[in-house]
Design a protein around this motif. Sequence first.
Motif, PDB file in Angstrom:
ATOM      1  N   PHE A  77       0.833  -1.197   0.000  1.00  0.00           N
ATOM      2  CA  PHE A  77       0.000   0.000   0.000  1.00  0.00           C
ATOM      3  C   PHE A  77       0.872   1.254   0.000  1.00  0.00           C
ATOM      4  O   PHE A  77       2.033   1.243   0.402  1.00  0.00           O
ATOM      5  CB  PHE A  77      -0.963   0.018   1.194  1.00  0.00           C
ATOM      6  CG  PHE A  77      -0.305   0.143   2.542  1.00  0.00           C
ATOM      7  CD1 PHE A  77      -0.056   1.402   3.103  1.00  0.00           C
ATOM      8  CD2 PHE A  77       0.047  -0.983   3.272  1.00  0.00           C
ATOM      9  CE1 PHE A  77       0.531   1.512   4.352  1.00  0.00           C
ATOM     10  CE2 PHE A  77       0.636  -0.877   4.518  1.00  0.00           C
ATOM     11  CZ  PHE A  77       0.878   0.377   5.067  1.00  0.00           C
ATOM     12  N   ILE A  78       0.268   2.335  -0.504  1.00  0.00           N
ATOM     13  CA  ILE A  78       0.891   3.651  -0.519  1.00  0.00           C
ATOM     14  C   ILE A  78      -0.100   4.635   0.095  1.00  0.00           C
ATOM     15  O   ILE A  78      -1.285   4.633  -0.254  1.00  0.00           O
ATOM     16  CB  ILE A  78       1.219   4.111  -1.957  1.00  0.00           C
ATOM     17  CG1 ILE A  78       2.219   3.162  -2.630  1.00  0.00           C
ATOM     18  CG2 ILE A  78       1.760   5.534  -1.971  1.00  0.00           C
ATOM     19  CD1 ILE A  78       2.434   3.462  -4.111  1.00  0.00           C
ATOM     20  N   LEU A  79       0.374   5.474   1.021  1.00  0.00           N
ATOM     21  CA  LEU A  79      -0.456   6.532   1.592  1.00  0.00           C
ATOM     22  C   LEU A  79      -0.191   7.827   0.831  1.00  0.00           C
ATOM     23  O   LEU A  79       0.958   8.231   0.655  1.00  0.00           O
ATOM     24  CB  LEU A  79      -0.156   6.729   3.073  1.00  0.00           C
ATOM     25  CG  LEU A  79      -0.351   5.524   3.993  1.00  0.00           C
ATOM     26  CD1 LEU A  79      -0.216   5.956   5.448  1.00  0.00           C
ATOM     27  CD2 LEU A  79      -1.689   4.840   3.759  1.00  0.00           C
ATOM     28  N   ILE A  80      -1.258   8.466   0.379  1.00  0.00           N
ATOM     29  CA  ILE A  80      -1.125   9.698  -0.398  1.00  0.00           C
ATOM     30  C   ILE A  80      -2.084  10.755   0.144  1.00  0.00           C
ATOM     31  O   ILE A  80      -2.798  10.531   1.117  1.00  0.00           O
ATOM     32  CB  ILE A  80      -1.410   9.469  -1.892  1.00  0.00           C
ATOM     33  CG1 ILE A  80      -2.861   9.005  -2.105  1.00  0.00           C
ATOM     34  CG2 ILE A  80      -0.448   8.455  -2.480  1.00  0.00           C
ATOM     35  CD1 ILE A  80      -3.304   9.008  -3.552  1.00  0.00           C
ATOM     36  N   HIS A  81      -2.100  11.904  -0.517  1.00  0.00           N
ATOM     37  CA  HIS A  81      -3.040  12.994  -0.249  1.00  0.00           C
ATOM     38  C   HIS A  81      -2.934  13.498   1.183  1.00  0.00           C
ATOM     39  O   HIS A  81      -3.941  13.841   1.823  1.00  0.00           O
ATOM     40  CB  HIS A  81      -4.474  12.538  -0.551  1.00  0.00           C
ATOM     41  CG  HIS A  81      -5.301  13.643  -1.153  1.00  0.00           C
ATOM     42  ND1 HIS A  81      -4.836  14.461  -2.151  1.00  0.00           N
ATOM     43  CD2 HIS A  81      -6.573  14.072  -0.890  1.00  0.00           C
ATOM     44  CE1 HIS A  81      -5.770  15.334  -2.487  1.00  0.00           C
ATOM     45  NE2 HIS A  81      -6.845  15.111  -1.733  1.00  0.00           N
ATOM     46  N   LYS A  82      -1.724  13.543   1.673  1.00  0.00           N
ATOM     47  CA  LYS A  82      -1.505  14.097   3.006  1.00  0.00           C
ATOM     48  C   LYS A  82      -1.667  15.608   2.947  1.00  0.00           C
ATOM     49  O   LYS A  82      -1.322  16.244   1.961  1.00  0.00           O
ATOM     50  CB  LYS A  82      -0.115  13.705   3.504  1.00  0.00           C
ATOM     51  CG  LYS A  82       0.055  12.190   3.622  1.00  0.00           C
ATOM     52  CD  LYS A  82       1.437  11.809   4.056  1.00  0.00           C
ATOM     53  CE  LYS A  82       1.596  10.296   4.139  1.00  0.00           C
ATOM     54  NZ  LYS A  82       2.950   9.887   4.579  1.00  0.00           N
ATOM     55  N   GLY A  83      -2.209  16.177   4.015  1.00  0.00           N
ATOM     56  CA  GLY A  83      -2.562  17.592   3.990  1.00  0.00           C
ATOM     57  C   GLY A  83      -1.373  18.517   4.180  1.00  0.00           C
ATOM     58  O   GLY A  83      -0.345  18.144   4.743  1.00  0.00           O
ATOM     59  N   THR A  84      -1.524  19.765   3.697  1.00  0.00           N
ATOM     60  CA  THR A  84      -0.510  20.786   3.945  1.00  0.00           C
ATOM     61  C   THR A  84      -0.476  21.145   5.425  1.00  0.00           C
ATOM     62  O   THR A  84       0.536  21.536   5.957  1.00  0.00           O
ATOM     63  CB  THR A  84      -0.800  22.046   3.115  1.00  0.00           C
ATOM     64  OG1 THR A  84      -2.150  22.458   3.362  1.00  0.00           O
ATOM     65  CG2 THR A  84      -0.652  21.751   1.633  1.00  0.00           C
TER      66      THR A  84
END
Length: 242
Positions: free
Chosen positions: A228-235
Amino acid sequence: MQLWQGKWIKVNILYSIAGIAQHIWITNEKGAILIDTGDGVIRDILSNKIDLSQLRGIIFTHGHYDHMGGLHSLLGFLRCIGKKGVLPIFAPKGCVEVFSIKDNFIKCYPNTIPFKISCKEIQSQEVFQIAGMTIRAYPVVHCGSIKGYGILEQIPSLGYRISYKGETIAISGDTGICPSLKMLVKGADLAILEAAFKKSKEVSKESLKKVHLSEDLAKEIGKLAKDFILIHKGTNQSRKGK
């Protein structure tokens, strides 16, 4: 650009930061699918030396600006370079943001678009194909959340499970915790999961159910897949949403 490569499918995360943009490029031997078109999509396609002639279709997870804000620009660029044939666009049923941009683009250039834009509304569990890849839509739960207004109403949102020659990629889109999420991810060769919040304890339970996943929750769900890959982490991952 983050690259994952299986035997048959390649995945490039061209860009993904919550509240700014997301676009994911998935290829096989027959062509490519673009998942979402956030702001700066042309810049990220060109800077990553992506071959747009491979593009066989665009899929949207939902209609928030950081997932579809670059659609008009991308259509304009394809018009500029003289794309031919048909460009299929798929989005959740009721995703007015995507379909209104398509309609406005055609209204702006009614006689000078060298390719045909074919749009289709997708519902939960619907199955369709692009470049020989079989895509099944899964329902997810996602609400907007903006400063001064709190958590907004739920919008049409889908995750997708993409399969080709026995290899499977699961993409969550933006979602809170919901029963279908585990079904979407379980057994996939790769799960691509959004994790806009840093830690569960830093946000309300309502936000985790209705708005976004946290990194710790996304990791637990990701373990249901082979990788798995974690993406779309917030600014700013302590924020309440977008």
